[in-house]
Design a protein around this motif. Structure first.
Motif, PDB file in Angstrom:
ATOM      1  N   PHE A  63       0.797  -1.218   0.000  1.00 28.46           N
ATOM      2  CA  PHE A  63       0.000   0.000   0.000  1.00 28.46           C
ATOM      3  C   PHE A  63       0.837   1.279   0.000  1.00 28.46           C
ATOM      4  N   PRO A  64       2.023   1.306   0.593  1.00 30.30           N
ATOM      5  CA  PRO A  64       2.838   2.524   0.453  1.00 30.30           C
ATOM      6  C   PRO A  64       3.172   2.819  -1.013  1.00 30.30           C
ATOM      7  N   GLU A  65       3.517   1.782  -1.782  1.00 31.19           N
ATOM      8  CA  GLU A  65       3.818   1.978  -3.205  1.00 31.19           C
ATOM      9  C   GLU A  65       2.568   2.384  -3.977  1.00 31.19           C
ATOM     10  N   ILE A  66       1.440   1.757  -3.648  1.00 32.63           N
ATOM     11  CA  ILE A  66       0.191   2.071  -4.341  1.00 32.63           C
ATOM     12  C   ILE A  66      -0.219   3.508  -4.067  1.00 32.63           C
ATOM     13  N   ALA A  67      -0.080   3.929  -2.811  1.00 32.06           N
ATOM     14  CA  ALA A  67      -0.442   5.301  -2.442  1.00 32.06           C
ATOM     15  C   ALA A  67       0.364   6.315  -3.247  1.00 32.06           C
ATOM     16  N   THR A  68       1.657   6.046  -3.403  1.00 32.65           N
ATOM     17  CA  THR A  68       2.506   6.932  -4.202  1.00 32.65           C
ATOM     18  C   THR A  68       2.073   6.924  -5.662  1.00 32.65           C
ATOM     19  N   ALA A  69       1.734   5.760  -6.162  1.00 36.93           N
ATOM     20  CA  ALA A  69       1.385   5.632  -7.573  1.00 36.93           C
ATOM     21  C   ALA A  69       0.109   6.375  -7.930  1.00 36.93           C
ATOM     22  N   VAL A  70      -0.903   6.297  -7.058  1.00 33.74           N
ATOM     23  CA  VAL A  70      -2.198   6.894  -7.404  1.00 33.74           C
ATOM     24  C   VAL A  70      -2.436   8.246  -6.746  1.00 33.74           C
ATOM     25  N   GLY A  71      -1.498   8.677  -5.905  1.00 31.59           N
ATOM     26  CA  GLY A  71      -1.629   9.990  -5.289  1.00 31.59           C
ATOM     27  C   GLY A  71      -2.704  10.076  -4.238  1.00 31.59           C
ATOM     28  N   ARG A  72      -2.890   9.011  -3.466  1.00 35.40           N
ATOM     29  CA  ARG A  72      -3.873   8.982  -2.390  1.00 35.40           C
ATOM     30  C   ARG A  72      -3.190   8.459  -1.124  1.00 35.40           C
ATOM     31  N   SER A  73      -3.803   8.660   0.026  1.00 30.10           N
ATOM     32  CA  SER A  73      -3.241   8.174   1.278  1.00 30.10           C
ATOM     33  C   SER A  73      -3.367   6.653   1.341  1.00 30.10           C
ATOM     34  N   GLU A  74      -2.587   6.038   2.214  1.00 31.10           N
ATOM     35  CA  GLU A  74      -2.676   4.587   2.370  1.00 31.10           C
ATOM     36  C   GLU A  74      -4.056   4.142   2.840  1.00 31.10           C
ATOM     37  N   PRO A  75      -4.653   4.808   3.845  1.00 31.15           N
ATOM     38  CA  PRO A  75      -6.006   4.399   4.238  1.00 31.15           C
ATOM     39  C   PRO A  75      -7.006   4.504   3.089  1.00 31.15           C
ATOM     40  N   ALA A  76      -6.889   5.549   2.281  1.00 32.18           N
ATOM     41  CA  ALA A  76      -7.794   5.700   1.133  1.00 32.18           C
ATOM     42  C   ALA A  76      -7.582   4.566   0.129  1.00 32.18           C
ATOM     43  N   CYS A  77      -6.335   4.182  -0.056  1.00 39.72           N
ATOM     44  CA  CYS A  77      -6.041   3.092  -0.997  1.00 39.72           C
ATOM     45  C   CYS A  77      -6.581   1.763  -0.477  1.00 39.72           C
ATOM     46  N   ARG A  78      -6.521   1.567   0.828  1.00 36.55           N
ATOM     47  CA  ARG A  78      -7.076   0.344   1.401  1.00 36.55           C
ATOM     48  C   ARG A  78      -8.593   0.286   1.175  1.00 36.55           C
ATOM     49  N   GLN A  79      -9.257   1.420   1.311  1.00 37.66           N
ATOM     50  CA  GLN A  79     -10.691   1.469   1.056  1.00 37.66           C
ATOM     51  C   GLN A  79     -10.993   1.203  -0.413  1.00 37.66           C
ATOM     52  N   LEU A  80     -10.190   1.788  -1.298  1.00 36.23           N
ATOM     53  CA  LEU A  80     -10.365   1.547  -2.731  1.00 36.23           C
ATOM     54  C   LEU A  80     -10.166   0.072  -3.063  1.00 36.23           C
ATOM     55  N   ALA A  81      -9.191  -0.545  -2.407  1.00 30.09           N
ATOM     56  CA  ALA A  81      -8.920  -1.966  -2.657  1.00 30.09           C
ATOM     57  C   ALA A  81     -10.096  -2.832  -2.224  1.00 30.09           C
ATOM     58  N   VAL A  82     -10.635  -2.544  -1.053  1.00 28.14           N
ATOM     59  CA  VAL A  82     -11.775  -3.311  -0.548  1.00 28.14           C
ATOM     60  C   VAL A  82     -12.979  -3.146  -1.466  1.00 28.14           C
ATOM     61  N   ARG A  83     -13.245  -1.906  -1.873  1.00 26.78           N
ATOM     62  CA  ARG A  83     -14.404  -1.628  -2.718  1.00 26.78           C
ATOM     63  C   ARG A  83     -14.257  -2.298  -4.094  1.00 26.78           C
ATOM     64  N   SER A  84     -13.075  -2.202  -4.671  1.00 27.61           N
ATOM     65  CA  SER A  84     -12.876  -2.798  -5.996  1.00 27.61           C
ATOM     66  C   SER A  84     -12.939  -4.320  -5.938  1.00 27.61           C
ATOM     67  N   ARG A  85     -12.373  -4.903  -4.885  1.00 30.44           N
ATOM     68  CA  ARG A  85     -12.420  -6.356  -4.737  1.00 30.44           C
ATOM     69  C   ARG A  85     -13.861  -6.843  -4.579  1.00 30.44           C
ATOM     70  N   ARG A  86     -14.651  -6.083  -3.821  1.00 28.41           N
ATOM     71  CA  ARG A  86     -16.047  -6.454  -3.625  1.00 28.41           C
ATOM     72  C   ARG A  86     -16.807  -6.423  -4.957  1.00 28.41           C
ATOM     73  N   HIS A  87     -16.575  -5.391  -5.767  1.00 22.36           N
ATOM     74  CA  HIS A  87     -17.246  -5.284  -7.056  1.00 22.36           C
ATOM     75  C   HIS A  87     -16.850  -6.440  -7.974  1.00 22.36           C
ATOM     76  N   MET A  88     -15.578  -6.776  -7.982  1.00 21.67           N
ATOM     77  CA  MET A  88     -15.100  -7.838  -8.866  1.00 21.67           C
ATOM     78  C   MET A  88     -15.652  -9.192  -8.445  1.00 21.67           C
TER      79      MET A  88
END
Length: 317
Positions: A138-163
């Motif tokens: 998540f530290p690398e992902i946060a840097t890549a997408v320009g969001r905080s780590e907690p925000a990226c964790r939420q995005l990951a959960v939401r996207s995984r649920r949709h998939m």
């Protein structure tokens, strides 16, 4: 490497990571040509970087991700105006290989998975690809997408649920799917309608992506009987005008490439297989999406020739 061995040049570092960069971009964009452009733009930015980063892999992955997100945002508008069904550009060979993540890599590049990814926002899609497919932290992902780590964790959960909500898991292993696809292609070549029908799900759908630039089934064909009848009628005419079908992996799944008498690409075909039956057949006929597969045929000319053959055939007695 010995202590006195020269350090890899900037070009060598980039070329070593090029397969990974393309793999990330393709899964975010669903387009071979756009992924290649994103990788090229990443190279230009890498070449212009004055200070070497701590991690070349993390830096380049972040750059290609940000570029791909920007491209995807603009591409969404074009896809909303697309003529007919939109499918990802077919990928015959994934240049990136990681034995530890082979299952995730193969699953994530399938047509079914890429179409599900289309339902996600660009940020959700990027986070899902980096986290679930390539295992980035998540530290690398946060840097890549320009969001905080907690925000990226939420995005990951939401996207995984949709998939997970959108797609049933395959219950057959790869070998079983390949064997079923080979049986289907064999029955197709032989014009065996009963053999085809037995391999199709009752509610199978045959849908094509032409973008309005090639002959296509306007609304698709549905149902095992209808699909088997259509394919059985097509193959003798296709063979008579010199066409050929070759069995190939398309987006990591069993499929086929159709060529004209000169070996030029007419279309690709991929299969969704579940519960021992083919659930969907997707064809890509849009010539703009086939150039990377090989020289592209004039599908309109092929269609005219096939129609002429049909006209010359004697009618029923």
């Amino acid at each position: 490497m010995t202590d006195d061995a020269p350090a890899p040049t900037r070009t060598e570092q980039f070329e070593e990571l090029r397969p990974l960069l393309f793999a990330i971009a393709y899964r975010i964009l669903g387009s071979v040509s756009e992924a290649e452009d994103a990788v090229q733009e990443t190279w230009l930015r890498w070449e212009a970087t004055a200070t070497p980063p701590k991690s070349t892999k993390a830096f380049l992955s972040a750059v290609v991700t940000r570029i791909s997100i920007d491209v995807l945002r603009s591409a969404r508008v074009r896809r909303e105006q697309y003529v007919g069904p939109w499918f990802p550009e077919p990928l015959l060979t994934d240049p990136y290989d990681d034995p530890e993540r082979s299952a995730e890599l193969a699953d994530s590049v399938s047509m079914a998975a890429l179409l599900l990814l289309e339902r996600l926002s660009p940020l959700e899609r990027a986070v899902f690809v980096l986290r679930e497919v390539f295992g980035f932290g998540f530290p690398e992902i946060a840097t890549a997408v320009g969001r905080s780590e907690p925000a990226c964790r939420q995005l990951a959960v939401r996207s995984r649920r949709h998939m997970e909500a959108g797609r049933p898991r395959f219950d057959a292993d790869r070998r079983e799917r390949e064997e079923l696809a080979e049986r289907f292609i064999g029955a197709f070549r032989e014009g065996d309608m009963n053999g085809l029908r037995e391999l199709l799900a009752a509610d199978v759908q045959l849908v094509g992506d032409s973008g309005g630039k090639a002959p296509n089934l306007r609304k698709g064909v549905y149902g095992a009987q209808n699909v088997a009848r259509l394919l059985t009628a097509l193959i003798p005419v296709f063979a008579q005008i010199g066409g050929r079908m070759e069995s190939r992996q398309v987006n990591g799944e069993p499929g086929a490439v159709f060529r004209d008498r000169d070996g030029k690409v007419i279309n690709t075909m991929s299969f969704d297989i579940l519960d021992g039956r083919i659930q969907a057949i997707r064809t890509v006929v849009n010539p703009d999406k086939l150039g990377h597969v090989g020289p592209v045929a004039d599908a309109w000319a092929v269609n005219r020739e096939a129609r002429e053959v049909l006209r010359q055939q004697p009618g029923p007695a």
